[in-house]
Write an enzyme that holds these catalytic residues in place. Structure first.
Site, PDB file in Angstrom:
ATOM      1  N   GLN A  83       0.821  -1.213   0.000  1.00  0.00           N
ATOM      2  CA  GLN A  83       0.000   0.000   0.000  1.00  0.00           C
ATOM      3  C   GLN A  83       0.858   1.268   0.000  1.00  0.00           C
ATOM      4  O   GLN A  83       0.492   2.290   0.581  1.00  0.00           O
ATOM      5  CB  GLN A  83      -0.944  -0.006   1.206  1.00  0.00           C
ATOM      6  N   SER A  84       1.980   1.236  -0.695  1.00  0.00           N
ATOM      7  CA  SER A  84       2.929   2.342  -0.703  1.00  0.00           C
ATOM      8  C   SER A  84       2.365   3.590  -1.384  1.00  0.00           C
ATOM      9  O   SER A  84       1.929   3.540  -2.541  1.00  0.00           O
ATOM     10  CB  SER A  84       4.212   1.911  -1.420  1.00  0.00           C
ATOM     11  N   ASN A  85       2.405   4.714  -0.672  1.00  0.00           N
ATOM     12  CA  ASN A  85       2.059   6.001  -1.285  1.00  0.00           C
ATOM     13  C   ASN A  85       3.078   6.396  -2.337  1.00  0.00           C
ATOM     14  O   ASN A  85       2.738   6.932  -3.396  1.00  0.00           O
ATOM     15  CB  ASN A  85       1.998   7.090  -0.211  1.00  0.00           C
TER      16      ASN A  85
END
Length: 326
Positions: A83-85
């Site tokens: 879920q990396s921004n």
């Protein structure tokens, strides 16, 4: 140095127009009220950057994406969590530039894809999954070699885009803030890969501001993050052709690692309270991994009277609220 002088000094570094205007600075009167008074509270809304759902990575990718474009790259490669921004903004930058994006994600492919993982797919990114953080950089190197062998031009971006060049995005952001308000006594925010903090500290030093810059760790220890920030600031001095000794004077590198809880992306009671308070009192959304723990730190500082009534405190919202939908 003035804010105008600092912008002029950095004008030689190309930037993509991903941040079109200064992000808002807003007071937080209802949060201050529920905390029983204390310092004057403000928030800098980098969560409100329109491009790719915003956040601090957009300021960094504006510079790094411009360098990739100038180098003739056709593929951006980076890594992060599922879920990396940062991965999401890298994928969006690649799409904007007509490039491919390959993302290395540590973890298991979600089923169904939600939040940032969903957006990565919508943006056309190829996602390669590995089982641990330690495998990410070797996998980036492996993919870069494969892409190069295919006759394409890869451009690898370190995790978080936390390089001296990426950190210049927050040197410029410090100048932006200086034009918006009297320098606050304290800036608080989430810190993880160190680039945002390095840019803010370097910006305050170059502008000669008396502001404290306090990063609340999302994962690593204070000692580890302080070393990372110090190294990035040294790199900033190098690319600006400045005496590194001059860049060591002024604003201290402050990191507080007491709000991490059980680890990265693991919510705490204090971070859950922060999410609820900001939503219900100010209609502002925090994310469960970064900004909620940083706001939990600010709330604790106010309650413990580490921040007092005659001070002005700015919370720098670094985005990430997409993770609420994971």
């Amino acid at each position: 140095m003035t804010s105008a002088g600092l912008r002029e000094a950095l004008a030689r570094f190309p930037r993509l127009p991903l941040v079109q205007s200064p992000t808002p600075v807003e007071p937080l009167p209802r949060l201050r009220e529920v905390l029983g008074g204390g310092p004057r509270l403000f928030i800098k809304r980098d969560d409100a950057i329109p491009f790719a759902f915003g956040g601090n990575k957009v300021r960094k990718l504006a510079l790094i994406g411009a360098l990739a474009q100038a180098d003739g790259a056709d593929t951006l490669i980076t890594a992060g969590g599922v879920q990396s921004n940062h991965a999401r903004v890298t994928a969006a930058t690649a799409a904007k530039l007509g490039m491919r994006a390959i993302l290395v994600a540590n973890g298991v492919e979600p089923e169904p894809c939600t939040a940032n993982a969903l957006l990565d797919g919508l943006l056309g990114a190829e996602v390669v999954y590995v089982s641990s953080r330690e495998e990410r950089m070797p996998k980036i190197d492996e993919i870069s070699e494969r892409v190069r062998a295919e006759g394409r031009r890869p451009f690898a971006i370190p995790i978080g885009a936390s390089t001296p060049l990426g950190a210049l995005g927050y040197v410029l952001a410090a100048a932006e803030l200086a034009d918006q308000m009297t320098p606050p006594d304290v800036i608080m925010f989430s810190t993880s890969s160190g680039g945002t903090q390095a840019g803010l500290v370097a910006g305050c030093r170059l502008l000669g501001l008396p502001t404290r810059v306090v990063g609340i760790s999302a994962d690593d220890s204070s000692a580890v993050l302080q070393a990372q920030v110090r190294a990035i600031i040294s790199g900033i001095a190098d690319i600006l052709d400045m005496d590194p000794h001059k860049m060591r004077k002024g604003t201290a590198i402050e990191v507080d690692d007491r709000f991490v809880g059980n680890g990265y992306a693991s919510p705490t009671d204090a971070s859950r309270e922060a999410i609820d308070l900001l939503a219900r009192r100010e209609a502002i959304f925090l994310d469960p991994t970064y900004t909620s723990k940083a706001m939990a730190g600010l709330i604790a500082y106010v309650r413990q009277q580490k921040l007092v009534e005659n001070q002005t405190v700015l919370f720098w919202h670094t985005g990430g609220q997409v993770a609420l939908f994971a």
